[in-house]
Scaffold this motif. Structure first.
Motif, PDB file in Angstrom:
ATOM      1  N   PHE A   1      13.392 -32.273  16.499  1.00 37.75           N
ATOM      2  CA  PHE A   1      14.462 -33.462  15.600  1.00 37.75           C
ATOM      3  C   PHE A   1      14.382 -32.115  14.071  1.00 37.75           C
ATOM      4  N   ASP A   2      13.461 -31.121  13.971  1.00 37.75           N
ATOM      5  CA  ASP A   2      14.478 -30.382  12.981  1.00 37.75           C
ATOM      6  C   ASP A   2      15.162 -29.134  13.564  1.00 37.75           C
ATOM      7  N   MET A   3      15.093 -28.661  15.026  1.00 41.02           N
ATOM      8  CA  MET A   3      15.724 -27.588  15.427  1.00 41.02           C
ATOM      9  C   MET A   3      17.376 -28.681  15.635  1.00 41.02           C
ATOM     10  N   TYR A   4      17.067 -29.881  16.136  1.00 36.66           N
ATOM     11  CA  TYR A   4      18.384 -30.918  16.184  1.00 36.66           C
ATOM     12  C   TYR A   4      19.338 -30.656  14.708  1.00 36.66           C
ATOM     13  N   ALA A   5      18.579 -31.361  13.329  1.00 34.92           N
ATOM     14  CA  ALA A   5      18.313 -30.574  12.529  1.00 34.92           C
ATOM     15  C   ALA A   5      19.402 -29.826  11.524  1.00 34.92           C
ATOM     16  N   THR A   6      19.615 -29.129  12.354  1.00 37.18           N
ATOM     17  CA  THR A   6      20.135 -27.356  11.930  1.00 37.18           C
ATOM     18  C   THR A   6      21.426 -27.500  12.235  1.00 37.18           C
ATOM     19  N   GLY A   7      21.496 -28.138  13.577  1.00 36.90           N
ATOM     20  CA  GLY A   7      23.093 -28.061  14.406  1.00 36.90           C
ATOM     21  C   GLY A   7      23.215 -27.117  15.546  1.00 36.90           C
ATOM     22  N   ALA A   8      22.185 -25.455  14.874  1.00 37.72           N
ATOM     23  CA  ALA A   8      22.102 -24.210  15.850  1.00 37.72           C
ATOM     24  C   ALA A   8      21.625 -24.436  17.282  1.00 37.72           C
ATOM     25  N   TYR A   9      20.939 -25.783  17.220  1.00 38.31           N
ATOM     26  CA  TYR A   9      20.255 -25.818  19.592  1.00 38.31           C
ATOM     27  C   TYR A   9      21.003 -26.818  19.888  1.00 38.31           C
ATOM     28  N   SER A  10      21.357 -26.464  20.875  1.00 35.80           N
ATOM     29  CA  SER A  10      21.796 -27.540  22.412  1.00 35.80           C
ATOM     30  C   SER A  10      20.704 -28.789  22.080  1.00 35.80           C
ATOM     31  N   LEU A  11      21.029 -29.398  23.475  1.00 30.42           N
ATOM     32  CA  LEU A  11      20.065 -30.077  23.839  1.00 30.42           C
ATOM     33  C   LEU A  11      19.297 -29.941  24.653  1.00 30.42           C
ATOM     34  N   ARG A  12      19.797 -28.762  25.797  1.00 35.47           N
ATOM     35  CA  ARG A  12      19.593 -28.385  26.652  1.00 35.47           C
ATOM     36  C   ARG A  12      18.448 -27.134  25.876  1.00 35.47           C
ATOM     37  N   ALA A  13      18.627 -26.636  24.943  1.00 37.89           N
ATOM     38  CA  ALA A  13      18.055 -25.561  24.551  1.00 37.89           C
ATOM     39  C   ALA A  13      16.488 -25.702  23.493  1.00 37.89           C
ATOM     40  N   ILE A  14      16.924 -27.132  23.251  1.00 44.65           N
ATOM     41  CA  ILE A  14      15.338 -28.068  22.622  1.00 44.65           C
ATOM     42  C   ILE A  14      15.157 -28.425  23.758  1.00 44.65           C
ATOM     43  N   ARG A  15      15.569 -28.645  24.693  1.00 40.41           N
ATOM     44  CA  ARG A  15      14.844 -28.992  25.746  1.00 40.41           C
ATOM     45  C   ARG A  15      13.769 -27.494  26.112  1.00 40.41           C
ATOM     46  N   ASP A  16      14.475 -26.312  26.380  1.00 42.15           N
ATOM     47  CA  ASP A  16      13.682 -25.508  26.895  1.00 42.15           C
ATOM     48  C   ASP A  16      12.645 -25.117  25.942  1.00 42.15           C
ATOM     49  N   ILE A  17      13.183 -25.691  24.851  1.00 44.86           N
ATOM     50  CA  ILE A  17      11.595 -24.684  24.189  1.00 44.86           C
ATOM     51  C   ILE A  17      10.524 -25.724  23.986  1.00 44.86           C
ATOM     52  N   LEU A  18      10.689 -26.767  24.211  1.00 44.45           N
ATOM     53  CA  LEU A  18       9.623 -28.345  24.318  1.00 44.45           C
ATOM     54  C   LEU A  18       8.814 -27.539  25.660  1.00 44.45           C
ATOM     55  N   HIS A  19       9.794 -27.321  26.878  1.00 49.22           N
ATOM     56  CA  HIS A  19       8.975 -26.954  27.740  1.00 49.22           C
ATOM     57  C   HIS A  19       8.574 -25.114  27.732  1.00 49.22           C
ATOM     58  N   GLN A  20       8.393 -24.765  26.932  1.00 45.37           N
ATOM     59  CA  GLN A  20       8.124 -23.074  27.022  1.00 45.37           C
ATOM     60  C   GLN A  20       6.495 -23.705  26.051  1.00 45.37           C
ATOM     61  N   LYS A  21       6.458 -24.722  24.830  1.00 41.31           N
ATOM     62  CA  LYS A  21       5.536 -25.265  24.249  1.00 41.31           C
ATOM     63  C   LYS A  21       4.678 -26.245  24.698  1.00 41.31           C
ATOM     64  N   GLY A  22       4.877 -26.530  26.064  1.00 43.60           N
ATOM     65  CA  GLY A  22       3.837 -27.352  26.220  1.00 43.60           C
ATOM     66  C   GLY A  22       4.578 -29.144  26.508  1.00 43.60           C
ATOM     67  N   LEU A  23       5.028 -29.961  26.043  1.00 45.80           N
ATOM     68  CA  LEU A  23       6.443 -31.148  26.392  1.00 45.80           C
ATOM     69  C   LEU A  23       7.119 -30.730  27.422  1.00 45.80           C
ATOM     70  N   ARG A  24       6.156 -31.609  29.119  1.00 49.56           N
ATOM     71  CA  ARG A  24       6.964 -31.937  29.524  1.00 49.56           C
ATOM     72  C   ARG A  24       7.384 -32.930  29.984  1.00 49.56           C
ATOM     73  N   SER A  25       7.724 -33.080  31.672  1.00 49.58           N
ATOM     74  CA  SER A  25       7.978 -34.165  32.216  1.00 49.58           C
ATOM     75  C   SER A  25       6.308 -35.024  32.868  1.00 49.58           C
ATOM     76  N   ARG A  26       6.194 -36.155  33.055  1.00 49.35           N
ATOM     77  CA  ARG A  26       5.346 -36.042  34.329  1.00 49.35           C
ATOM     78  C   ARG A  26       4.723 -35.618  34.802  1.00 49.35           C
ATOM     79  N   SER A  27       5.605 -35.333  36.014  1.00 51.19           N
ATOM     80  CA  SER A  27       5.618 -34.779  36.601  1.00 51.19           C
ATOM     81  C   SER A  27       5.054 -32.764  36.588  1.00 51.19           C
ATOM     82  N   GLY A  28       5.344 -32.399  35.503  1.00 49.72           N
ATOM     83  CA  GLY A  28       5.116 -31.446  35.013  1.00 49.72           C
ATOM     84  C   GLY A  28       6.382 -30.661  34.809  1.00 49.72           C
TER      85      GLY A  28
END
Length: 211
Positions: free
Chosen positions: A144-171
């Motif tokens: 939410f903080d990243m999205y609020a800045t307007g500097a991150y796309s959904l894809r960028a947010i998704r990729d950063i979350l993946h790197q930090k361990g937030l993933r789908s059920r399949s990993g």
């Protein structure tokens, strides 16, 4: 002689069950003359399907119905009792639906969780609410903080979350639609939603409300 066994997966509450329709067509083709079932409510819990069974009895396409715990003979009294059984099954189905709806409405008014808590929270069965997941909660807030800045796309947010361990059920990586839905979910700011109506939830907001 058992001609065929049908197992219907869909509820008898509404017409349009494919296996039930296939069974009636087989009867109309003369492939069998009767039905064995556990109880009349397994055949119909709606007025339309119940009426069709009775009509097929009237025109003698169905000659026999047999149930382990329900008496039936194909005569006036038998069809009356069968119609009463169908009506009772519909009443019980409708009453159950009303009770479930009332329970859900009451939970909503109390601000309780109405379903599985979204990612970032865990269900608390004792309080019928949700608690923040200590591992995933901060990652969702960061999204939410990243999205609020307007500097991150959904894809960028998704990729950063993946790197930090937030993933789908399949990993794997989250779907972009999942990220989009997450960022639009009012649950994270402390609301529960029912039929597009919001109410203050019992759970702690993960993201502060901003005006």
């Amino acid at each position: 002689e058992i001609v065929r066994v049908y197992q219907e997966q869909r509820s008898a509450k509404r017409p349009g069950r494919p296996v039930f329709e296939e069974m009636l067509k087989a009867l109309e083709r003369g492939e069998a003359q009767g039905i064995l079932a556990w109880h009349p409510d397994r055949l119909a819990r709606n007025a339309f399907d119940g009426g069709r069974i009775v009509d097929l009895l009237d025109v003698r396409i169905i000659s026999h119905l047999r149930f382990p715990q329900f008496w039936f003979e194909n005569n006036a009294q038998g069809k009356l009792m069968l119609s009463i059984a169908f009506g009772q099954a519909k009443y019980q189905s409708d009453n159950l639906s009303e009770n479930v709806t009332r329970t859900i409405n009451q939970k909503f008014l109390r601000g309780e969780v109405l379903h599985k808590a979204p990612v970032g929270y865990k269900n608390n069965r004792r309080t019928h609410s949700a608690i923040i997941d200590p591992r995933k909660g901060p990652l969702v807030k960061e999204a939410f903080d990243m999205y609020a800045t307007g500097a991150y796309s959904l894809r960028a947010i998704r990729d950063i979350l993946h790197q930090k361990g937030l993933r789908s059920r399949s990993g794997g990586r989250l779907y972009l639609q999942n990220v989009h839905n997450m960022l639009r979910n009012p649950f994270y700011v402390g609301f529960v939603c029912l039929r597009n109506v919001l109410n203050t939830g019992k759970h702690k907001a993960l993201v502060p409300k901003r005006t």
